[in-house]
Design a protein around this motif. Structure first.
Motif, short mmCIF file in Angstrom:
data_model
loop_
_atom_site.label_atom_id
_atom_site.label_comp_id
_atom_site.label_asym_id
_atom_site.label_seq_id
_atom_site.Cartn_x
_atom_site.Cartn_y
_atom_site.Cartn_z
N LEU B 189 -64.84 -9.06 -41.23
CA LEU B 189 -64.14 -8.54 -42.41
C LEU B 189 -65.10 -7.71 -43.26
CD1 LEU B 189 -61.19 -9.12 -43.27
CD2 LEU B 189 -62.12 -10.70 -44.96
N ILE B 190 -66.31 -8.25 -43.47
CA ILE B 190 -67.30 -7.53 -44.26
C ILE B 190 -67.63 -6.20 -43.62
CG2 ILE B 190 -69.72 -7.54 -44.99
CD1 ILE B 190 -69.50 -10.39 -45.68
N MET B 191 -67.83 -6.22 -42.29
CA MET B 191 -68.19 -4.99 -41.61
C MET B 191 -67.09 -3.95 -41.77
SD MET B 191 -69.05 -4.14 -37.66
CE MET B 191 -67.37 -3.74 -37.21
N MET B 192 -65.86 -4.37 -41.52
CA MET B 192 -64.73 -3.43 -41.64
C MET B 192 -64.66 -2.85 -43.05
SD MET B 192 -63.37 -3.14 -38.82
CE MET B 192 -61.90 -2.24 -39.28
N PHE B 193 -64.81 -3.75 -44.01
CA PHE B 193 -64.69 -3.33 -45.41
C PHE B 193 -65.77 -2.30 -45.73
CE2 PHE B 193 -64.68 -3.45 -49.95
CZ PHE B 193 -63.38 -3.79 -50.28
N ILE B 194 -67.01 -2.60 -45.29
CA ILE B 194 -68.11 -1.68 -45.58
C ILE B 194 -67.86 -0.33 -44.95
CG2 ILE B 194 -70.53 -1.19 -45.05
CD1 ILE B 194 -71.09 -4.16 -45.52
N ILE B 195 -67.44 -0.33 -43.69
CA ILE B 195 -67.27 0.94 -42.99
C ILE B 195 -66.12 1.74 -43.61
CG2 ILE B 195 -66.58 2.00 -40.81
CD1 ILE B 195 -68.28 -0.01 -39.38
N ILE B 196 -65.00 1.08 -43.89
CA ILE B 196 -63.84 1.82 -44.43
C ILE B 196 -64.12 2.30 -45.85
CG2 ILE B 196 -61.41 1.70 -45.08
CD1 ILE B 196 -61.01 -0.38 -42.92
N TYR B 197 -64.55 1.40 -46.72
CA TYR B 197 -64.64 1.77 -48.14
C TYR B 197 -65.97 2.42 -48.47
CZ TYR B 197 -60.32 -0.57 -47.95
OH TYR B 197 -59.06 -0.91 -47.57
N GLY B 198 -66.98 2.17 -47.64
CA GLY B 198 -68.22 2.92 -47.81
C GLY B 198 -67.97 4.40 -47.59
N SER B 199 -67.18 4.71 -46.56
CA SER B 199 -66.93 6.13 -46.33
C SER B 199 -65.96 6.70 -47.38
CB SER B 199 -66.43 6.40 -44.91
OG SER B 199 -65.47 5.48 -44.53
N VAL B 201 -66.36 6.02 -50.53
CA VAL B 201 -67.34 6.41 -51.55
C VAL B 201 -67.96 7.75 -51.16
CG1 VAL B 201 -69.55 5.82 -52.61
CG2 VAL B 201 -67.85 4.04 -52.21
N MET B 202 -68.34 7.84 -49.89
CA MET B 202 -68.99 9.05 -49.42
C MET B 202 -68.08 10.26 -49.59
SD MET B 202 -70.61 9.62 -45.68
CE MET B 202 -69.07 10.09 -44.92
N ARG B 203 -66.83 10.11 -49.18
CA ARG B 203 -65.91 11.24 -49.27
C ARG B 203 -65.68 11.65 -50.73
NH1 ARG B 203 -61.58 9.08 -46.07
NH2 ARG B 203 -63.07 8.37 -44.54
N SER B 204 -65.64 10.66 -51.59
CA SER B 204 -65.42 10.96 -53.00
C SER B 204 -66.61 11.72 -53.57
CB SER B 204 -65.17 9.64 -53.73
OG SER B 204 -65.40 9.77 -55.08
N VAL B 205 -67.82 11.37 -53.13
CA VAL B 205 -69.01 12.11 -53.58
C VAL B 205 -68.96 13.54 -53.08
CG1 VAL B 205 -71.51 12.26 -53.45
CG2 VAL B 205 -70.43 10.03 -53.69
N ILE B 206 -68.61 13.69 -51.80
CA ILE B 206 -68.56 15.03 -51.22
C ILE B 206 -67.50 15.86 -51.94
CG2 ILE B 206 -68.02 16.35 -49.13
CD1 ILE B 206 -69.19 14.05 -47.51
N GLU B 207 -66.38 15.23 -52.28
CA GLU B 207 -65.31 15.97 -52.96
C GLU B 207 -65.81 16.51 -54.30
OE1 GLU B 207 -62.01 13.76 -54.48
OE2 GLU B 207 -61.39 15.61 -55.47
N GLU B 208 -66.53 15.66 -55.04
CA GLU B 208 -67.04 16.12 -56.32
C GLU B 208 -68.03 17.24 -56.15
OE1 GLU B 208 -68.55 12.74 -58.38
OE2 GLU B 208 -66.56 12.23 -59.13
N GLY B 229 -69.87 3.62 -60.74
CA GLY B 229 -68.44 3.64 -61.02
C GLY B 229 -67.64 3.92 -59.76
N LYS B 230 -68.14 4.84 -58.97
CA LYS B 230 -67.49 5.20 -57.73
C LYS B 230 -67.45 4.02 -56.77
CE LYS B 230 -68.35 9.77 -57.12
NZ LYS B 230 -66.97 10.16 -57.24
N ILE B 231 -68.61 3.36 -56.66
CA ILE B 231 -68.71 2.25 -55.72
C ILE B 231 -67.77 1.12 -56.14
CG2 ILE B 231 -70.27 0.41 -54.97
CD1 ILE B 231 -72.50 2.57 -54.96
N ILE B 232 -67.77 0.81 -57.42
CA ILE B 232 -66.92 -0.30 -57.88
C ILE B 232 -65.45 0.09 -57.80
CG2 ILE B 232 -66.38 -1.78 -59.85
CD1 ILE B 232 -69.31 -1.46 -60.71
N GLY B 233 -65.14 1.32 -58.21
CA GLY B 233 -63.75 1.78 -58.13
C GLY B 233 -63.20 1.73 -56.72
N SER B 234 -64.01 2.19 -55.76
CA SER B 234 -63.58 2.15 -54.36
C SER B 234 -63.40 0.72 -53.90
CB SER B 234 -64.59 2.85 -53.46
OG SER B 234 -64.65 4.21 -53.76
N ALA B 235 -64.28 -0.17 -54.35
CA ALA B 235 -64.17 -1.57 -53.94
C ALA B 235 -62.85 -2.16 -54.44
CB ALA B 235 -65.34 -2.37 -54.47
N PHE B 236 -62.50 -1.84 -55.69
CA PHE B 236 -61.23 -2.35 -56.23
C PHE B 236 -60.05 -1.80 -55.42
CE2 PHE B 236 -63.14 -3.18 -60.65
CZ PHE B 236 -63.31 -4.52 -60.34
#
Lengths: 311, 446
Positions: B189-199, B201-208, B229-236
């Motif tokens: 579950l942790i791995m899936m979460f990191i891979i899905i929501y980590g990216s 975060v990444m996409r949101s940074v690239i968008e900005e 803020g991005k990391i926490i927002g994506s986690a929520f």
């Protein structure tokens, strides 16, 4: 007069390359200040330092006499050269968000946004997404966002690039209005002619160093070299030209026999323009006599050439 | 820090309102339930199709060997020729014909036995037939060696070694695997979460970065605040999505079970079905029933409170570490295709953790590899969680290991976030050039 911003020997290095080398500027309160220089001179780096996006390696910056600190961000408005907004966010929401980041309360931000939206006649855009707007429309939003928190210091990086002439004029007028209301404005540009008429003060930045700064009129006075544009009515223009050329430095001469008009540029040894005028009126009818004021661009090129020659 | 909630809120709303996010959130449980329903349905169809095997038995050795079971039902033909038997099997549409010829001993009969079928036969059937012959061969060999039939019957008795910890706790065989299974569910579950929501975060940074709004934002807030803020927002947003998935999937599954009358236990039955291939294992089945209660007891004995507590600790720290790395990657590039070169080193420890977990923690939860990987900060969130259901303290994960791993994780977290925010701070203002690792290293020194 107080100074809104003073930079004191500010230096910034990227690795071993200096982006700014001991740049000291003094920007007086309620003035329009042109930060001029070619691309890559270090203007944007300096602006980013003023906005506390990056930090200087040496030197200090004073904002209204205080050392620059994060709280000052709320008093600075910055329109970067590279403009952009969240594409998929609604105009109103986005403007509110950015205003709140600058420290405005939501209610206050909303009130001021309504004022500006009405003023620039874009009230019906509130619920549109940025991607539905044209570039010029988005630029207007961007301008509003920059000035909404009524900053004491406004920084415009290449302010008119990307605006069409009509919008550029609207924005120019708005900027002048803001100055009337007491804001201080920094224009940064490499297209010097675009802001020259607006600036009271300028600083020239070249290869990471400030090479010249001060009141524009003073600089122009110092740099003018007794060159005059002259037009006279005479029937024997060739003879007059020959005579003048022996005594003075004459350039760009054009004689039109059909209208008996002789135009030329003359560079005098001293600033005794009246003497020259008297000499000239004896020989022909003078119908044009204008002192040539050097443009910022010419001053810049002259200074750089001078500097390179000294090195 | 009053701007942080604003950023979190924006990130959260931007994500949650995104069309593809909404579609994914509501479509995924549907797809998942549809898939499970389909699998269960197909298994049911498959099982209902009975394999009828016609046996033409000309030998006395195998007269009582073919007993119908779940998989095969046997139909005996007598006194007809092989050709006639073949023809009628084919005509009647039965699965196949087993021809057991007459012979002088079991071995000869077995060697000459042929299984005829229309196409290539199902391996399950072949295996079940083979096991019948194997058993018979074994028995006849032992009888030849002087073993009576009664003695042979007692032979099959299963033996299981009793295991106990030094502290005196009784262990159940296989409970380690079971517990590691619970842990790996969390780890996965942790791995899936990191891979899905980590990216995310990444996409949101690239968008900005590509929309060039970044310079406006960071003239109002610190880059570090924005990143956080991005990391926490994506986690929520991720937690919202996961919650919707779990709730709606359970509801849908319940509905599907009621509508189609599917018993979910059929899935586990099917798993045991394959054990018929292995006769020794199938004989274990009765003992399994007896111990099932003990296993259930043991699972209840797992300290769920501590487990969930540590799940949260490892989850939060692991996610923060990886999503900061993702943010730094997003900041260093101009578009998503350029991220490839940096993605592999990020995915690698995650994959390693899951596989090491599966192969090492299952068999030996406190072995050196399991311990090593559960201390190493980039793999510990996953591997340590796989070990934790075994308990903490005596017989489980030693306290010092748990403490060390969390301390290491926190130190790494601080270090990585510091490094990532440095790269982030420089990277978001760099355009046009695809950075190399060397560039990233230089940025750290700016």
């Amino acid at each position: 007069m107080n100074d809104i911003l003073v930079t004191n020997e500010v230096s910034k290095y990227f690795g071993k390359v200096a982006a700014l080398n001991k740049v000291s500027l003094t920007i007086p309160e309620n003035s329009i200040y042109g930060l001029l220089g070619p691309n890559g001179a270090g203007k944007t780096t300096l602006i980013r330092i003023i906005n506390q996006i990056t930090y200087p390696d040496h030197g200090e910056i004073l904002f209204r006499g205080e050392k620059l600190k994060p709280e000052h961000i709320a008093q600075i408005g910055y329109l970067p050269e590279e403009r952009g907004l969240y594409k998929s966010m609604k105009v109103g929401e986005q403007a509110l968000y950015l205003a709140q980041l600058k420290g405005l309360s939501k209610a206050e931000a909303k009130k001021r946004l309504n004022y500006w939206f009405e003023r620039l006649e874009i009230g019906d855009w509130w619920n549109k997404k940025i991607q539905e707007l044209s570039k010029g429309m988005a630029q207007k939003i961007q301008f509003i966002v920059t000035v909404l928190h009524e900053p004491k210091l406004l920084i415009f990086d290449e302010p008119f690039s990307g605006f069409d002439p009509i919008n550029a004029n609207i924005i120019k007028d708005e900027i002048l209005q803001l100055k009337e209301k007491g804001a201080s404005i920094i224009f940064s540009t490499h297209r010097m002619e675009s802001v020259e008429e607006l600036c009271e003060y300028i600083a020239l930045i070249h290869q990471s160093e400030k090479i010249l700064d001060g009141r524009l009129s003073d600089i122009q006075k110092a740099y003018k070299n007794n060159t005059f544009k002259v037009g006279v009515q005479t029937q024997n223009g060739d003879a007059l030209l020959k005579e003048l050329s022996e005594k003075f430095e004459v350039q760009n001469s054009v004689f039109k026999p059909a209208s008996d008009q002789l135009d030329f540029t003359v560079k005098l040894q001293s600033n005794d323009s009246n003497g020259f005028l008297g000499y000239l009126t004896d020989k022909a009818t003078v119908n044009r006599f204008v002192e040539k004021i050097p443009s910022a661009n010419e001053i810049f090129i002259g200074t750089v050439k001078n500097k390179d020659a000294h090195e | 820090m009053s701007k942080l909630p604003l950023i979190i809120k924006r990130e959260y709303l931007a994500k949650v309102r995104n069309k593809s996010f909404i579609i994914m959130t509501f479509l995924s449980p549907l797809l998942m339930v549809a898939m499970i329903t389909l699998i269960v349905y197909l298994i049911k169809v498959n099982n209902n199709q009975s394999n009828v095997i016609v046996v033409l038995n000309e030998s006395e050795y195998f007269s009582n060997s073919f007993k119908s079971n779940d998989l095969n039902s046997y139909l005996e033909f007598n006194n007809i020729s092989l050709q006639a038997a073949k023809d009628s099997t084919d005509n009647l549409g039965y699965t196949g014909l087993l021809y057991v010829p007459a012979g002088s001993d079991v071995k000869e009969v077995s060697n000459n036995t042929v299984f005829f079928s229309e196409g290539a036969p199902n391996t399950l059937i072949v295996n079940s037939l083979e096991s019948i012959f194997q058993k018979k061969l074994q028995q006849s060999r032992l009888v030849q060696l002087g073993l009576s039939d009664e003695e042979y019957k007692t032979m099959g008795n299963q033996y299981e070694i009793k295991t106990e910890t030094f502290a005196g706790e009784k262990n159940l065989k296989g409970i380690n695997e079971l517990k590691a299974g619970i842990g790996s569910a969390f780890g996965y579950l942790i791995m899936m979460f990191i891979i899905i929501y980590g990216s995310f975060v990444m996409r949101s940074v690239i968008e900005e970065k590509t929309s060039r709004i970044i310079e406006i934002i960071i003239s109002s807030v610190k880059p570090f605040q924005l990143m956080l803020g991005k990391i926490i927002g994506s986690a929520f947003a991720g937690i919202t999505q996961f919650s919707i998935w779990i709730i709606s999937a359970s509801i849908l599954l319940l509905i599907a079970m009621l509508v189609f009358g599917i018993d979910p236990s059929i899935l586990s039955e099917n798993a045991s079905l394959s054990s018929e291939m292995n006769p020794a294992l199938s004989e274990q089945m009765p003992t399994l029933d007896k111990t099932a209660k003990l296993y259930a007891q043991e699972i209840l004995n797992v300290n769920w409170f501590t487990l969930i507590f540590f799940f949260l600790v490892y989850f939060i720290l692991g996610y923060l570490i990886y999503s900061s790395i993702y943010a730094a990657i997003g900041a260093s590039v101009d578009n998503e295709t350029d991220t490839q070169q940096f993605m592999f080193p990020v995915i690698l420890p995650l994959m390693l953790a899951v596989y090491v977990g599966f192969f090492s923690v299952f068999s030996n939860p406190h072995g050196p590899i399991a311990v090593g990987f559960s201390l190493f900060p980039l793999t510990s969130p996953i591997v340590m969680l796989m070990r934790l259901p075994g308990g903490i303290g005596a017989g489980g994960v030693p306290v010092w290991q748990l403490v060390t791993s969390i301390v290491l994780l926190i130190i790494t977290f601080i270090g990585i976030v510091w490094l990532a925010s440095k790269i982030y701070r420089i990277g978001i203002l760099m355009y046009g050039k695809k950075p190399t690792y060397k560039d990233l290293y230089r940025w750290l020194k700016y």
